[in-house]
Motif scaffolding. Structure first.
Motif, PDB file in Angstrom:
ATOM      1  N   ASN A 113       0.866  -1.129   0.128  1.00 39.43           N
ATOM      2  CA  ASN A 113      -0.059   0.144  -0.133  1.00 39.43           C
ATOM      3  C   ASN A 113       0.772   1.460  -0.140  1.00 39.43           C
ATOM      4  O   ASN A 113       0.375   2.215   0.390  1.00 39.43           O
ATOM      5  CB  ASN A 113      -0.763  -0.108   1.254  1.00 39.43           C
ATOM      6  N   PHE A 114       1.967   1.301  -0.478  1.00 39.32           N
ATOM      7  CA  PHE A 114       2.866   2.423  -0.414  1.00 39.32           C
ATOM      8  C   PHE A 114       2.204   3.517  -1.213  1.00 39.32           C
ATOM      9  O   PHE A 114       2.544   4.506  -1.104  1.00 39.32           O
ATOM     10  CB  PHE A 114       4.488   2.129  -1.194  1.00 39.32           C
ATOM     11  N   ASP A 115       1.429   3.163  -2.022  1.00 44.73           N
ATOM     12  CA  ASP A 115       0.901   4.165  -3.138  1.00 44.73           C
ATOM     13  C   ASP A 115      -0.091   4.909  -2.327  1.00 44.73           C
ATOM     14  O   ASP A 115      -0.721   6.024  -2.888  1.00 44.73           O
ATOM     15  CB  ASP A 115       0.210   3.451  -4.209  1.00 44.73           C
ATOM     16  N   ILE A 116      -0.726   4.745  -1.312  1.00 41.66           N
ATOM     17  CA  ILE A 116      -1.461   5.596  -0.528  1.00 41.66           C
ATOM     18  C   ILE A 116      -0.690   6.383   0.468  1.00 41.66           C
ATOM     19  O   ILE A 116      -1.276   7.514   1.218  1.00 41.66           O
ATOM     20  CB  ILE A 116      -2.569   4.750   0.233  1.00 41.66           C
ATOM     21  N   PHE A 117       0.691   6.267   0.680  1.00 39.04           N
ATOM     22  CA  PHE A 117       1.511   7.283   1.281  1.00 39.04           C
ATOM     23  C   PHE A 117       1.200   8.621   0.683  1.00 39.04           C
ATOM     24  O   PHE A 117       1.319   8.673  -0.560  1.00 39.04           O
ATOM     25  CB  PHE A 117       2.928   6.859   1.498  1.00 39.04           C
ATOM     26  N   PRO A 118       1.376   9.904   1.620  1.00 43.03           N
ATOM     27  CA  PRO A 118       0.966  11.114   0.895  1.00 43.03           C
ATOM     28  C   PRO A 118       1.847  11.529  -0.293  1.00 43.03           C
ATOM     29  O   PRO A 118       1.270  11.935  -1.383  1.00 43.03           O
ATOM     30  CB  PRO A 118       1.077  12.011   2.020  1.00 43.03           C
TER      31      PRO A 118
ATOM     32  N   ALA B 179       3.533   9.456  -2.331  1.00 41.93           N
ATOM     33  CA  ALA B 179       3.369   8.615  -3.228  1.00 41.93           C
ATOM     34  C   ALA B 179       1.969   8.940  -4.230  1.00 41.93           C
ATOM     35  O   ALA B 179       1.863   9.074  -5.128  1.00 41.93           O
ATOM     36  CB  ALA B 179       3.275   7.126  -2.748  1.00 41.93           C
ATOM     37  N   SER B 180       0.912   9.140  -3.089  1.00 37.41           N
ATOM     38  CA  SER B 180      -0.368   9.276  -3.796  1.00 37.41           C
ATOM     39  C   SER B 180      -0.362  10.656  -4.474  1.00 37.41           C
ATOM     40  O   SER B 180      -1.110  10.673  -5.574  1.00 37.41           O
ATOM     41  CB  SER B 180      -1.432   9.450  -2.341  1.00 37.41           C
ATOM     42  N   THR B 181       0.321  11.785  -3.996  1.00 37.19           N
ATOM     43  CA  THR B 181       0.228  12.784  -4.694  1.00 37.19           C
ATOM     44  C   THR B 181       1.012  12.519  -6.294  1.00 37.19           C
ATOM     45  O   THR B 181       0.370  13.217  -7.099  1.00 37.19           O
ATOM     46  CB  THR B 181       1.196  13.919  -3.844  1.00 37.19           C
ATOM     47  N   PHE B 182       2.118  12.021  -6.282  1.00 28.35           N
ATOM     48  CA  PHE B 182       2.713  11.904  -7.382  1.00 28.35           C
ATOM     49  C   PHE B 182       1.988  11.057  -8.142  1.00 28.35           C
ATOM     50  O   PHE B 182       1.792  11.419  -9.694  1.00 28.35           O
ATOM     51  CB  PHE B 182       4.193  11.219  -7.283  1.00 28.35           C
ATOM     52  N   LEU B 183       1.465   9.798  -8.050  1.00 24.99           N
ATOM     53  CA  LEU B 183       0.675   8.854  -8.823  1.00 24.99           C
ATOM     54  C   LEU B 183      -0.662   9.448  -9.263  1.00 24.99           C
ATOM     55  O   LEU B 183      -0.994   9.009 -10.435  1.00 24.99           O
ATOM     56  CB  LEU B 183       0.387   7.459  -8.160  1.00 24.99           C
ATOM     57  N   ASN B 184      -1.299  10.330  -8.591  1.00 18.38           N
ATOM     58  CA  ASN B 184      -2.592  10.781  -8.837  1.00 18.38           C
ATOM     59  C   ASN B 184      -2.462  12.198  -9.722  1.00 18.38           C
ATOM     60  O   ASN B 184      -3.257  12.756 -10.297  1.00 18.38           O
ATOM     61  CB  ASN B 184      -3.440  11.030  -7.594  1.00 18.38           C
ATOM     62  N   GLN B 185      -1.264  12.748  -9.575  1.00 21.13           N
ATOM     63  CA  GLN B 185      -1.272  14.284 -10.176  1.00 21.13           C
ATOM     64  C   GLN B 185      -0.108  14.161 -11.309  1.00 21.13           C
ATOM     65  O   GLN B 185      -0.078  15.255 -12.042  1.00 21.13           O
ATOM     66  CB  GLN B 185      -0.931  15.338  -9.078  1.00 21.13           C
ATOM     67  N   THR B 186       0.523  12.954 -11.648  1.00 18.21           N
ATOM     68  CA  THR B 186       1.309  13.058 -12.713  1.00 18.21           C
ATOM     69  C   THR B 186       0.952  12.523 -14.071  1.00 18.21           C
ATOM     70  O   THR B 186       0.118  11.459 -13.696  1.00 18.21           O
ATOM     71  CB  THR B 186       2.825  12.348 -12.430  1.00 18.21           C
ATOM     72  N   GLU B 187       0.749  13.545 -15.012  1.00 18.78           N
ATOM     73  CA  GLU B 187       0.235  13.032 -16.213  1.00 18.78           C
ATOM     74  C   GLU B 187       0.896  11.750 -16.949  1.00 18.78           C
ATOM     75  O   GLU B 187       0.076  10.796 -17.427  1.00 18.78           O
ATOM     76  CB  GLU B 187       0.011  14.213 -17.273  1.00 18.78           C
ATOM     77  N   ASN B 188       2.091  11.815 -17.222  1.00 14.81           N
ATOM     78  CA  ASN B 188       2.791  10.802 -17.834  1.00 14.81           C
ATOM     79  C   ASN B 188       3.940  10.388 -16.813  1.00 14.81           C
ATOM     80  O   ASN B 188       4.966  10.765 -16.767  1.00 14.81           O
ATOM     81  CB  ASN B 188       3.373  11.528 -19.134  1.00 14.81           C
ATOM     82  N   ILE B 189       3.552   9.174 -16.458  1.00 12.89           N
ATOM     83  CA  ILE B 189       4.517   8.365 -15.384  1.00 12.89           C
ATOM     84  C   ILE B 189       5.383   7.456 -16.164  1.00 12.89           C
ATOM     85  O   ILE B 189       4.787   6.264 -16.505  1.00 12.89           O
ATOM     86  CB  ILE B 189       3.458   7.701 -14.256  1.00 12.89           C
ATOM     87  N   ASP B 190       6.376   8.071 -16.584  1.00 11.74           N
ATOM     88  CA  ASP B 190       7.401   7.165 -17.332  1.00 11.74           C
ATOM     89  C   ASP B 190       8.654   6.886 -16.111  1.00 11.74           C
ATOM     90  O   ASP B 190       8.423   7.184 -15.054  1.00 11.74           O
ATOM     91  CB  ASP B 190       7.993   7.871 -18.469  1.00 11.74           C
ATOM     92  N   ASP B 191       9.717   6.347 -16.904  1.00  8.24           N
ATOM     93  CA  ASP B 191      10.726   5.905 -16.023  1.00  8.24           C
ATOM     94  C   ASP B 191      11.496   7.277 -15.382  1.00  8.24           C
ATOM     95  O   ASP B 191      11.872   7.231 -14.229  1.00  8.24           O
ATOM     96  CB  ASP B 191      11.946   5.137 -16.777  1.00  8.24           C
ATOM     97  N   GLN B 192      11.508   8.344 -16.193  1.00  8.55           N
ATOM     98  CA  GLN B 192      12.179   9.574 -15.676  1.00  8.55           C
ATOM     99  C   GLN B 192      11.287  10.096 -14.334  1.00  8.55           C
ATOM    100  O   GLN B 192      12.025  10.540 -13.186  1.00  8.55           O
ATOM    101  CB  GLN B 192      12.267  10.383 -16.609  1.00  8.55           C
ATOM    102  N   ALA B 193       9.972  10.300 -14.522  1.00  8.17           N
ATOM    103  CA  ALA B 193       9.123  10.837 -13.696  1.00  8.17           C
ATOM    104  C   ALA B 193       9.103   9.836 -12.535  1.00  8.17           C
ATOM    105  O   ALA B 193       9.321  10.238 -11.366  1.00  8.17           O
ATOM    106  CB  ALA B 193       7.678  10.811 -13.986  1.00  8.17           C
ATOM    107  N   PHE B 194       9.112   8.602 -12.615  1.00  7.79           N
ATOM    108  CA  PHE B 194       9.287   7.635 -11.580  1.00  7.79           C
ATOM    109  C   PHE B 194      10.473   7.773 -10.635  1.00  7.79           C
ATOM    110  O   PHE B 194      10.661   7.496  -9.292  1.00  7.79           O
ATOM    111  CB  PHE B 194       8.987   6.177 -12.038  1.00  7.79           C
ATOM    112  N   GLU B 195      11.699   7.877 -11.589  1.00  5.10           N
ATOM    113  CA  GLU B 195      12.985   8.253 -10.759  1.00  5.10           C
ATOM    114  C   GLU B 195      13.019   9.289  -9.983  1.00  5.10           C
ATOM    115  O   GLU B 195      13.372   9.562  -8.716  1.00  5.10           O
ATOM    116  CB  GLU B 195      13.839   8.166 -11.781  1.00  5.10           C
TER     117      GLU B 195
END
Length: 137
Positions: free
Chosen positions: A89-94, A96-112
């Motif tokens: 459930n790491f994705d609900i950590f604030p 992580a959640s902000t990044f995953l829900n507000q990033t339009e294009n989650i590619d390798d660079q954005a994830f890094e």
């Protein structure tokens, strides 16, 4: 000229998805064999999980990453690995959640970039909030 219809291409999709699940599971067994996986009914190391169970968990993680719009295989791999090495459930950590829900294009660079922003304290909090029920088995 030879043409392949979209229906024909789609007929290969389940095989491609199954192969990707297998590759991710193999990657986890090779690179993180001793990582403990806490499940609602048991705890075991990745290498000792039955293949069918590991594949089911990996498939759920891939779907979960896809729900955030992650489409790159390498980024999906990184997402699933984080589920295993930090918390399902790491994705609900604030952060992580902000990044995953507000990033339009989650590619390798954005994830890094997201990983670079996470501190040791953040990861400690993520692990402290580990919820085995999230594995959805």
């Amino acid at each position: 000229m030879f043409k392949i219809r979209s229906e024909q291409i789609q007929s290969f999709q389940p095989d491609a998805e199954t192969a990707f699940v297998r590759r991710v599971a193999d990657y986890l067994k090779e690179n993180h064999p001793d990582t403990a996986v806490f499940l609602p009914h048991m705890t075991n190391e990745i290498a000792k999980l039955p293949d069918q169970m590991l594949h089911q968990i990996v498939e759920g993680g891939i779907k979960r990453g896809g729900a955030y719009g992650i489409v790159w295989k390498s980024t999906l791999l990184a997402f699933v690995v984080l589920l295993f090495v930090s918390a399902p459930n790491f994705d609900i950590f604030p952060k992580a959640s902000t990044f995953l829900n507000q990033t339009e294009n989650i590619d390798d660079q954005a994830f890094e970039r997201f990983l670079d922003e996470m501190t040791d304290q953040d990861w400690t909090e993520v692990k402290d909030r580990y919820d085995p029920k999230v594995w959805n088995l």
